[in-house]
Design a protein around this motif. Structure first.
Motif, mmCIF file in Angstrom:
data_model
loop_
_atom_site.group_PDB
_atom_site.id
_atom_site.type_symbol
_atom_site.label_atom_id
_atom_site.label_comp_id
_atom_site.label_asym_id
_atom_site.label_seq_id
_atom_site.Cartn_x
_atom_site.Cartn_y
_atom_site.Cartn_z
ATOM 1 N N GLY A 1 0.806 -1.170 -0.148
ATOM 2 C CA GLY A 1 -0.043 -0.006 0.084
ATOM 3 C C GLY A 1 0.665 1.230 0.009
ATOM 4 O O GLY A 1 2.087 1.265 -0.304
ATOM 5 N N GLN B 1 0.850 4.087 2.704
ATOM 6 C CA GLN B 1 1.315 4.580 4.198
ATOM 7 C C GLN B 1 0.064 4.209 4.798
ATOM 8 O O GLN B 1 -0.941 4.164 4.464
ATOM 9 C CB GLN B 1 1.734 5.900 4.172
ATOM 10 C CG GLN B 1 0.569 6.751 3.856
ATOM 11 C CD GLN B 1 0.715 8.303 4.237
ATOM 12 O OE1 GLN B 1 1.852 8.693 4.762
ATOM 13 N NE2 GLN B 1 0.199 9.217 4.098
ATOM 14 N N PRO C 1 -0.985 -2.679 9.494
ATOM 15 C CA PRO C 1 -1.354 -2.132 8.388
ATOM 16 C C PRO C 1 -2.930 -2.754 7.784
ATOM 17 O O PRO C 1 -3.467 -3.977 8.126
ATOM 18 C CB PRO C 1 -0.218 -2.979 7.303
ATOM 19 C CG PRO C 1 0.030 -4.175 8.135
ATOM 20 C CD PRO C 1 0.018 -3.885 9.502
ATOM 21 N N PHE C 2 -3.378 -1.837 7.057
ATOM 22 C CA PHE C 2 -4.800 -2.077 6.251
ATOM 23 C C PHE C 2 -5.817 -2.647 7.593
ATOM 24 O O PHE C 2 -6.340 -3.705 6.981
ATOM 25 C CB PHE C 2 -4.530 -3.228 5.405
ATOM 26 C CG PHE C 2 -4.202 -2.392 3.855
ATOM 27 C CD1 PHE C 2 -4.853 -1.626 3.463
ATOM 28 C CD2 PHE C 2 -2.765 -2.399 3.691
ATOM 29 C CE1 PHE C 2 -4.395 -0.772 2.039
ATOM 30 C CE2 PHE C 2 -2.327 -1.567 2.444
ATOM 31 C CZ PHE C 2 -3.092 -0.877 1.648
ATOM 32 N N HIS D 1 -5.335 1.899 -5.611
ATOM 33 C CA HIS D 1 -5.339 1.722 -4.189
ATOM 34 C C HIS D 1 -6.895 1.726 -3.678
ATOM 35 O O HIS D 1 -7.733 2.265 -4.217
ATOM 36 C CB HIS D 1 -4.949 3.069 -3.662
ATOM 37 C CG HIS D 1 -4.668 2.933 -1.909
ATOM 38 N ND1 HIS D 1 -5.556 2.806 -1.273
ATOM 39 C CD2 HIS D 1 -3.275 2.732 -1.612
ATOM 40 C CE1 HIS D 1 -5.064 2.643 -0.113
ATOM 41 N NE2 HIS D 1 -3.596 2.509 -0.119
ATOM 42 N N GLU E 1 -4.475 2.676 11.179
ATOM 43 C CA GLU E 1 -3.548 1.845 11.179
ATOM 44 C C GLU E 1 -2.378 2.589 12.236
ATOM 45 O O GLU E 1 -1.579 1.753 12.780
ATOM 46 C CB GLU E 1 -2.831 1.882 9.835
ATOM 47 C CG GLU E 1 -3.464 0.712 8.966
ATOM 48 C CD GLU E 1 -4.900 1.653 8.450
ATOM 49 O OE1 GLU E 1 -4.912 2.873 8.520
ATOM 50 O OE2 GLU E 1 -5.712 1.020 7.798
ATOM 51 N N ASN F 1 3.620 -1.505 3.232
ATOM 52 C CA ASN F 1 3.185 -0.167 2.788
ATOM 53 C C ASN F 1 4.582 0.458 2.334
ATOM 54 O O ASN F 1 5.704 -0.067 2.970
ATOM 55 C CB ASN F 1 2.743 0.658 3.875
ATOM 56 C CG ASN F 1 1.322 0.519 4.117
ATOM 57 O OD1 ASN F 1 0.148 0.674 2.942
ATOM 58 N ND2 ASN F 1 0.958 0.453 5.123
HETATM 59 N N1 URA Z 1 -3.632 2.842 3.330
HETATM 60 C C1 URA Z 1 -2.850 2.274 2.858
HETATM 61 O O1 URA Z 1 -2.094 2.480 1.947
HETATM 62 N N2 URA Z 1 -2.058 1.330 3.535
HETATM 63 C C2 URA Z 1 -2.806 1.014 5.018
HETATM 64 O O2 URA Z 1 -2.088 0.264 5.690
HETATM 65 C C3 URA Z 1 -3.673 1.442 5.140
HETATM 66 C C4 URA Z 1 -4.375 2.440 4.349
#
Ligand code: URA
Ligand code: SF4
Length: 210
Positions: A55, A57, A68-69, A177, A62, A95
């Motif tokens: 991803g 960041q 992450p995510f 994304h 998070e 990320n």
């Molecule tokens: N968007 C991202 O790119 N990474 C994440 O961990 C959460 C949202």
């Protein structure tokens, strides 16, 4: 992408394991982003994963959770992965940039796009993760991830939907994304773009089965 003078490079531990990287990244000061974030959000998942998802960041949630995510984008990602039969357990999720970049907007912490030099500064972590996990496919979620993996500025639509070889790893696939899907104003368009996103992930799943 040239490595900036200050970067994560000097924080990379000698022995490369995900646990060692995670631990070392917790005290990274390779760029200024560590100053305003709550913590480093490192990649997570199986060290033997066949798919690495990259991803941009960490977001607000998070940053608070340290994983992450896990916020709104993560929910969409989980839904699409489940739909095409990829389990979150079979992937390694990370990320391009490991600290949340934000600016205040009222009481909210508003996401701010990482700069080219911040992406480059954080890239050694991603390179190390790729080395350890050695995935069969790296899926870039959005242009920031692609920029890091390709090591240069790129355009999403030039790369989307195909497999590429890059200086750090082969079989790189680029898609949108998931949080970009949330920004389409019209419901019909959102649904259509979501379908396209899920179709991209299906293509990755088929590639791995072939
Ligand atoms: N968007 C991202 O790119 N990474 C994440 O961990 C959460 C949202
Ligand atoms: Fe280090 Fe990356 Fe955080 Fe910058 S964003 S301090 S390079 S972990």
């Amino acid at each position: 992408m040239r490595r900036p003078v200050r970067s994560a490079a000097q924080f990379i531990p000698p022995r490369l394991t995900i646990a060692a990287l995670q631990k070392a990244a917790a005290s990274c000061t390779g760029c200024n982003l560590y100053q305003r974030a709550m913590q480093t959000v490192f990649g997570e998942g199986s060290a033997h994963a066949t798919i690495m998802l990259v991803g941009e960041q960490p977001g607000d949630q998070e940053d608070q959770a340290g994983h992450p995510f896990v916020g709104p984008a993560g929910k969409i990602l989980d839904k699409a992965l489940a739909e095409v039969g990829i389990t979150r357990a079979s992937v390694y999720v990370t990320n391009a940039v490991k600290h949340f970049k934000w600016e205040p907007q009222g009481k909210r912490r508003k996401h701010k796009k990482p700069s080219v030099s911040e992406i480059a500064a954080c890239r050694p972590w991603l390179e190390a993760e790729v080395q350890v996990v050695n995935p069969r496919v790296v899926v870039c979620l959005g242009v920031t991830a692609a920029q890091s993996v390709f090591g240069k500025t790129v355009r999403l639509n030039d790369l989307r939907g195909q497999f590429w070889n890059t200086p750090i790893v082969s079989n790189v696939f680029v898609t949108i994304h998931p949080s970009a899907l949330l920004r389409f104003p019209e419901a019909g368009q959102r649904d259509e773009e979501y379908r396209r996103f899920a179709e991209d992930l299906r293509q990755v799943e088929r590639f791995l089965r072939a």
